[in-house]
Design a protein around this motif. Structure first.
Motif, PDB file in Angstrom:
ATOM      1  N   ALA A 163      88.581  41.968  25.761  1.00 27.46           N
ATOM      2  CA  ALA A 163      88.805  41.191  26.971  1.00 27.46           C
ATOM      3  C   ALA A 163      87.815  40.031  26.992  1.00 27.46           C
ATOM      4  O   ALA A 163      86.701  40.153  26.480  1.00 27.46           O
ATOM      5  CB  ALA A 163      88.619  42.055  28.217  1.00 27.46           C
ATOM      6  N   PRO A 164      88.186  38.897  27.577  1.00 29.30           N
ATOM      7  CA  PRO A 164      87.236  37.788  27.695  1.00 29.30           C
ATOM      8  C   PRO A 164      86.009  38.217  28.503  1.00 29.30           C
ATOM      9  O   PRO A 164      86.131  39.015  29.439  1.00 29.30           O
ATOM     10  CB  PRO A 164      88.025  36.711  28.443  1.00 29.30           C
ATOM     11  CG  PRO A 164      89.449  37.100  28.323  1.00 29.30           C
ATOM     12  CD  PRO A 164      89.479  38.577  28.185  1.00 29.30           C
ATOM     13  N   ARG A 165      84.857  37.692  28.154  1.00 32.96           N
ATOM     14  CA  ARG A 165      83.625  38.089  28.839  1.00 32.96           C
ATOM     15  C   ARG A 165      83.692  37.840  30.345  1.00 32.96           C
ATOM     16  O   ARG A 165      83.232  38.651  31.147  1.00 32.96           O
ATOM     17  CB  ARG A 165      82.435  37.346  28.232  1.00 32.96           C
ATOM     18  CG  ARG A 165      81.081  37.895  28.656  1.00 32.96           C
ATOM     19  CD  ARG A 165      80.003  37.401  27.717  1.00 32.96           C
ATOM     20  NE  ARG A 165      80.309  37.773  26.337  1.00 32.96           N
ATOM     21  CZ  ARG A 165      79.753  37.214  25.272  1.00 32.96           C
ATOM     22  NH1 ARG A 165      78.868  36.236  25.427  1.00 32.96           N
ATOM     23  NH2 ARG A 165      80.071  37.619  24.059  1.00 32.96           N
ATOM     24  N   SER A 166      84.311  36.728  30.743  1.00 30.88           N
ATOM     25  CA  SER A 166      84.402  36.409  32.170  1.00 30.88           C
ATOM     26  C   SER A 166      85.248  37.436  32.917  1.00 30.88           C
ATOM     27  O   SER A 166      84.889  37.876  34.013  1.00 30.88           O
ATOM     28  CB  SER A 166      84.985  35.009  32.361  1.00 30.88           C
ATOM     29  OG  SER A 166      86.271  34.916  31.765  1.00 30.88           O
ATOM     30  N   THR A 183      84.015  41.596  23.744  1.00 30.97           N
ATOM     31  CA  THR A 183      84.064  40.689  24.893  1.00 30.97           C
ATOM     32  C   THR A 183      83.740  39.254  24.436  1.00 30.97           C
ATOM     33  O   THR A 183      82.641  38.750  24.669  1.00 30.97           O
ATOM     34  CB  THR A 183      83.074  41.123  25.989  1.00 30.97           C
ATOM     35  OG1 THR A 183      81.766  41.237  25.409  1.00 30.97           O
ATOM     36  CG2 THR A 183      83.484  42.449  26.599  1.00 30.97           C
ATOM     37  N   PRO A 184      84.686  38.602  23.772  1.00 28.78           N
ATOM     38  CA  PRO A 184      84.430  37.237  23.292  1.00 28.78           C
ATOM     39  C   PRO A 184      84.270  36.249  24.447  1.00 28.78           C
ATOM     40  O   PRO A 184      84.875  36.417  25.512  1.00 28.78           O
ATOM     41  CB  PRO A 184      85.690  36.920  22.473  1.00 28.78           C
ATOM     42  CG  PRO A 184      86.744  37.802  23.059  1.00 28.78           C
ATOM     43  CD  PRO A 184      86.055  39.063  23.445  1.00 28.78           C
ATOM     44  N   ALA A 189      94.237  34.587  22.441  1.00 28.63           N
ATOM     45  CA  ALA A 189      95.322  35.565  22.530  1.00 28.63           C
ATOM     46  C   ALA A 189      94.820  36.917  22.053  1.00 28.63           C
ATOM     47  O   ALA A 189      93.931  36.999  21.197  1.00 28.63           O
ATOM     48  CB  ALA A 189      96.513  35.122  21.684  1.00 28.63           C
ATOM     49  N   ILE A 190      95.399  37.971  22.604  1.00 26.01           N
ATOM     50  CA  ILE A 190      94.992  39.327  22.225  1.00 26.01           C
ATOM     51  C   ILE A 190      95.300  39.589  20.755  1.00 26.01           C
ATOM     52  O   ILE A 190      94.527  40.233  20.040  1.00 26.01           O
ATOM     53  CB  ILE A 190      95.709  40.362  23.117  1.00 26.01           C
ATOM     54  CG1 ILE A 190      95.281  40.199  24.574  1.00 26.01           C
ATOM     55  CG2 ILE A 190      95.416  41.789  22.639  1.00 26.01           C
ATOM     56  CD1 ILE A 190      96.117  40.991  25.558  1.00 26.01           C
TER      57      ILE A 190
END
Length: 214
Positions: A163-166, A183-184, A189-190
């Motif tokens: 999942a995105p870090r934000s 957590t990039p 995209a997944i």
């Protein structure tokens, strides 16, 4: 930690290793967001010796760019909108309502296909581990969380491979715990986090759920 997952099965197996504290816990229920979340959740539920079911939510894709979520809907009239996307693209109410009506039909079809005549899921006073194969905008998982909260579970744990870090930080205030392997900072995209991200079929979902239906 792997940089990319071979497939959803491997992602689920690694995720399960980070959830061992829930093994054999009473009143535990693993819920998957179909379709892609089901193979991941199957590995977690098997490892934790927990029942598995689906939490059916539908993304509201932007017309012409369906992978971009402007929101999501869930059973019970739950609707979560991504106002950033809606405002940036100046999407009007009529378009949102039209997409939502189409997705409601698919939501109902999936419920019949995956659950058949099974009674509604009872999550009250249960510990829920909510699983998907990844989070992009957070709209879909947000709709699922809103749906579950209406039914008063004891706690909600979100567990995802990436999942995105934000979004990861935002979800901390929405649930009791979040477990995420990657957590990039930026996430397009997944699918780029998987070597094999081929679509999970309805038949695969039914087969995996069938292992938990007696």
């Amino acid at each position: 930690m792997v940089s990319r997952f071979r497939n959803r099965t491997e992602a689920g197996q690694i995720l399960a290793q980070h959830l061992t504290a829930y093994t054999n816990r009473e009143n535990l229920l693993v819920l998957a967001l179909p379709r892609g979340g089901v193979p991941v959740a199957f590995e977690v539920a098997t490892a934790l010796n927990a029942p598995l079911d689906v939490c059916i939510v539908r993304k509201l894709g932007v017309p012409g760019h369906k992978e971009l979520a402007m929101g999501a809907i869930a059973s019970g009239g739950i609707e979560v909108l991504n106002n950033d996307v809606i405002n940036t693209l100046a999407i009007n109410k009529e378009i949102i309502q039209g997409v939502a009506a189409e997705e409601l039909q698919e939501l109902q079809r999936r419920d019949r296909t995956y659950r058949g005549d099974a009674p509604p899921i009872n999550v009250k006073n249960k510990t829920i581990i909510l699983i998907d194969d990844g989070i992009a905008t957070g709209s879909t998982i947000g709709a699922a969380i809103a749906l579950l909260k209406q039914q008063q579970p004891a706690s909600i744990v979100v567990a995802v491979p990436v999942a995105p870090r934000s979004t990861y930080k935002e979800l901390h205030s929405e649930v009791d715990e979040i477990v995420c392997l990657q957590t990039p900072e930026l996430m397009s995209a997944i699918g780029v986090w998987y070597e094999d991200f081929s679509q999970t079929t309805d038949e695969e979902v039914r087969e995996l759920l069938g292992h938990f239906r007696f």
